[in-house]
Write an enzyme that holds these catalytic residues in place. Structure first.
Site, mmCIF file in Angstrom:
data_model
loop_
_atom_site.group_PDB
_atom_site.id
_atom_site.type_symbol
_atom_site.label_atom_id
_atom_site.label_comp_id
_atom_site.label_asym_id
_atom_site.label_seq_id
_atom_site.Cartn_x
_atom_site.Cartn_y
_atom_site.Cartn_z
ATOM 1 N N TYR A 19 -14.239 8.040 -12.002
ATOM 2 C CA TYR A 19 -14.023 6.737 -11.341
ATOM 3 C C TYR A 19 -14.551 5.556 -12.163
ATOM 4 C CZ TYR A 19 -14.540 3.248 -7.557
ATOM 5 O OH TYR A 19 -14.509 2.117 -6.784
ATOM 6 N N CYS B 75 -19.994 1.203 -10.387
ATOM 7 C CA CYS B 75 -19.955 2.521 -11.033
ATOM 8 C C CYS B 75 -19.658 2.419 -12.532
ATOM 9 C CB CYS B 75 -18.931 3.429 -10.359
ATOM 10 S SG CYS B 75 -19.464 3.968 -8.730
ATOM 11 N N ASP C 83 0.856 -1.195 0.000
ATOM 12 C CA ASP C 83 0.000 0.000 0.000
ATOM 13 C C ASP C 83 0.888 1.239 0.000
ATOM 14 O OD1 ASP C 83 -3.248 0.199 0.828
ATOM 15 O OD2 ASP C 83 -2.103 2.071 1.008
ATOM 16 N N LYS D 209 -18.255 6.017 2.840
ATOM 17 C CA LYS D 209 -19.464 5.739 2.072
ATOM 18 C C LYS D 209 -20.667 5.765 3.008
ATOM 19 C CE LYS D 209 -17.284 3.385 -1.610
ATOM 20 N NZ LYS D 209 -17.607 2.511 -2.706
ATOM 21 N N ARG E 259 -29.890 1.826 -7.467
ATOM 22 C CA ARG E 259 -28.952 0.820 -7.992
ATOM 23 C C ARG E 259 -29.100 -0.474 -7.200
ATOM 24 N NH1 ARG E 259 -22.949 2.639 -7.928
ATOM 25 N NH2 ARG E 259 -23.500 3.530 -9.938
ATOM 26 N N SER F 184 -16.165 -2.053 -10.212
ATOM 27 C CA SER F 184 -17.200 -1.417 -9.402
ATOM 28 C C SER F 184 -18.523 -1.335 -10.152
ATOM 29 C CB SER F 184 -16.734 -0.002 -9.062
ATOM 30 O OG SER F 184 -17.808 0.785 -8.623
ATOM 31 N N THR G 45 -32.116 4.575 -3.767
ATOM 32 C CA THR G 45 -32.004 3.172 -3.318
ATOM 33 C C THR G 45 -30.616 2.601 -3.628
ATOM 34 O OG1 THR G 45 -33.009 2.527 -5.415
ATOM 35 C CG2 THR G 45 -34.442 2.559 -3.478
HETATM 36 P P1 NAD Z 1 -9.642 1.719 0.352
HETATM 37 O O1 NAD Z 1 -9.491 3.150 -0.047
HETATM 38 O O2 NAD Z 1 -9.864 1.417 1.783
HETATM 39 O O3 NAD Z 1 -8.416 0.868 -0.177
HETATM 40 C C1 NAD Z 1 -7.664 1.181 -1.312
HETATM 41 C C2 NAD Z 1 -6.213 1.232 -0.900
HETATM 42 O O4 NAD Z 1 -5.423 1.513 -2.068
HETATM 43 C C3 NAD Z 1 -5.918 2.350 0.105
HETATM 44 O O5 NAD Z 1 -5.378 1.812 1.295
HETATM 45 C C4 NAD Z 1 -4.939 3.233 -0.615
HETATM 46 O O6 NAD Z 1 -3.934 3.786 0.228
HETATM 47 C C5 NAD Z 1 -4.334 2.277 -1.637
HETATM 48 N N1 NAD Z 1 -3.708 2.997 -2.731
HETATM 49 C C6 NAD Z 1 -4.197 4.089 -3.386
HETATM 50 N N2 NAD Z 1 -3.295 4.520 -4.271
HETATM 51 C C7 NAD Z 1 -2.223 3.673 -4.195
HETATM 52 C C8 NAD Z 1 -0.976 3.630 -4.838
HETATM 53 N N3 NAD Z 1 -0.638 4.525 -5.780
HETATM 54 N N4 NAD Z 1 -0.118 2.652 -4.497
HETATM 55 C C9 NAD Z 1 -0.429 1.740 -3.529
HETATM 56 N N5 NAD Z 1 -1.607 1.749 -2.881
HETATM 57 C C10 NAD Z 1 -2.487 2.718 -3.208
HETATM 58 O O7 NAD Z 1 -10.859 1.152 -0.549
HETATM 59 P P2 NAD Z 1 -11.603 -0.246 -0.487
HETATM 60 O O8 NAD Z 1 -12.994 0.038 -0.102
HETATM 61 O O9 NAD Z 1 -10.820 -1.235 0.285
HETATM 62 O O10 NAD Z 1 -11.604 -0.641 -2.032
HETATM 63 C C11 NAD Z 1 -10.727 -1.615 -2.593
HETATM 64 C C12 NAD Z 1 -10.993 -1.742 -4.085
HETATM 65 O O11 NAD Z 1 -12.367 -2.097 -4.307
HETATM 66 C C13 NAD Z 1 -10.776 -0.450 -4.873
HETATM 67 O O12 NAD Z 1 -10.264 -0.753 -6.139
HETATM 68 C C14 NAD Z 1 -12.157 0.101 -5.041
HETATM 69 O O13 NAD Z 1 -12.273 0.943 -6.158
HETATM 70 C C15 NAD Z 1 -12.975 -1.171 -5.190
HETATM 71 N N6 NAD Z 1 -14.383 -0.993 -4.824
HETATM 72 C C16 NAD Z 1 -14.720 -0.771 -3.536
HETATM 73 C C17 NAD Z 1 -16.070 -0.589 -3.209
HETATM 74 C C18 NAD Z 1 -16.511 -0.335 -1.790
HETATM 75 O O14 NAD Z 1 -17.700 -0.176 -1.568
HETATM 76 N N7 NAD Z 1 -15.619 -0.299 -0.806
HETATM 77 C C19 NAD Z 1 -17.063 -0.638 -4.209
HETATM 78 C C20 NAD Z 1 -16.647 -0.860 -5.525
HETATM 79 C C21 NAD Z 1 -15.317 -1.060 -5.817
#
Ligand code: NAD
Length: 328
Positions: free
Chosen positions: A146, A117, A31, A189, A283, A115, A218
């Site tokens: 996004y 999205c 990370d 969120k 959604r 996602s 929703t």
């Molecule tokens: P999060 O923000 O908690 O985790 C993402 C992590 O990626 C963070 O810890 C961040 O520091 C790290 N990161 C960002 N840029 C980086 C870089 N350049 N190098 C290394 N690390 C980096 O989010 P999450 O909720 O755990 O989501 C994880 C994945 O799931 C993401 O790809 C997100 O788009 C996808 N997602 C999540 C949700 C949700 O509801 N949480 C929904 C749809 C998709």
């Protein structure tokens, strides 16, 4: 070696913990955040701080790996993604450089977290939704910023598979929630934000809550344990196309607030901020494909998952209150 990119984040932290619990001897979490900002740090994993937008950092992250989960992205809830479209799109560098490194090292399997999205705005205009099925992503008109990045990266996974033989798996996550995630600071969120606001109202005695939008929009929300199980099952499967991973229990934001009020045993006066970012009107996830291919779908009830999430956020918020109160 299994590498979890974004291992300091919400879903990545839970995935690392589960892989360690399952007995995998070599798990690497990567990370960009300093270690003390990771939501969970597993001592039995190799923990690396790297910027995965950089190509050489991706090569360091994947060196010696056989399996890669890409959960790293610059992201947040609607408040973040509606106001930071360029930052969201820059996550394309992460997936691109990871795929290139995965190809270079002959990685066995690569997972990309996409996602809901990616689905077009024009299919999500009313709260009375028809659940989104995978083929609805086209003709494309995803969430600006996004969503476009996610759709583009999905396709790059597909073409690395078709052209270079890299085995890729793609899940379209629908709203994931649970403990050890963001609940304040602007990237949170709806489920975590509602918990925080209800707890603040309870602790302060000011029994009011501001809701973004009119509260009738929703959504469905998937508890983290379902997300981790689905992620592992999709990765192990032979499903080559992007697949929904989400709950199909549809609620309005007002109903989500009802659930949290019940857990907190309070009743709050609601005000509606109609100019706040609120995302699409409705959604839900169509789970026909995951049912057909895995014989399973996320099923943890929102009431149960929110209870656990509320307790965790409450503990975090009251812990920091004690620290502030004692001047530490
Ligand atoms: P999060 O923000 O908690 O985790 C993402 C992590 O990626 C963070 O810890 C961040 O520091 C790290 N990161 C960002 N840029 C980086 C870089 N350049 N190098 C290394 N690390 C980096 O989010 P999450 O909720 O755990 O989501 C994880 C994945 O799931 C993401 O790809 C997100 O788009 C996808 N997602 C999540 C949700 C949700 O509801 N949480 C929904 C749809 C998709």
């Amino acid at each position: 070696m299994i590498v979890v990119c974004g291992g300091g984040g919400f879903i990545g932290g839970h995935l690392v913990k589960t892989l360690i619990q399952q007995g995998h001897p070599h798990v690497r979490a990567v990370d960009i955040k300093p270690l003390d900002e990771w939501y969970q740090v597993s001592q039995d994993a190799e923990n690396l701080v790297l910027d995965l937008q950089e190509k050489d950092h991706c090569e360091r992250a994947l060196y010696g790996a056989s399996t890669v989960y890409n959960l790293a992205a610059d992201m947040g809830g609607m408040g973040f993604i509606e106001n930071n479209k360029a930052l969201c799109m820059l996550s394309v560098l992460i997936n691109t450089h990871l795929l290139m490194a995965a190809r270079k090292y002959g990685i066995d399997r690569f997972f990309f977290a996409s996602s809901a999205c990616v689905y077009p705005d024009y299919r999500q205009t009313t709260p009375h939704v028809i659940p989104l099925k995978e083929s609805d992503a086209y003709p494309a008109m995803p969430e600006d910023g996004y969503g476009w990045e996610k759709l583009f990266s999905e396709r790059m996974c597909r073409h690395f598979n078709e052209d270079f033989g890299l085995t890729t798996r793609v899940a379209r996550y629908h709203n994931v929630y649970g403990p050890f995630g963001t609940y304040d600071g602007g990237r949170e969120k709806a489920p975590a934000a509602v918990c925080r606001k209800v707890i603040q109202a309870k602790l302060s005695g000011v029994h009011e809550i501001e809701i973004w939008g009119d509260g009738n929009q929703t959504r469905s929300f998937m508890y983290i344990d379902d997300c981790i199980q689905g992620t592992l099952d999709i990765m192990a499967s032979d499903i080559t196309q992007p697949i929904n991973l989400g709950s199909s229990q549809l609620v309005t934001i007002n109903q989500l607030v009802d659930i949290v009020e019940k857990i907190a045993k309070v009743k709050l006066k609601r005000t509606y901020n109609l100019s706040a970012p609120k995302g699409v009107n409705g959604r839900n996830s169509d789970n026909t494909m995951i049912q057909a291919l895995l014989g399973w779908e996320p099923s943890i009830r929102l009431e149960d998952g929110m209870e656990r999430t509320y307790r965790w956020i409450y503990d975090q918020m009251t812990k920091s209150r004690v620290l502030v109160g004692t001047g530490v």
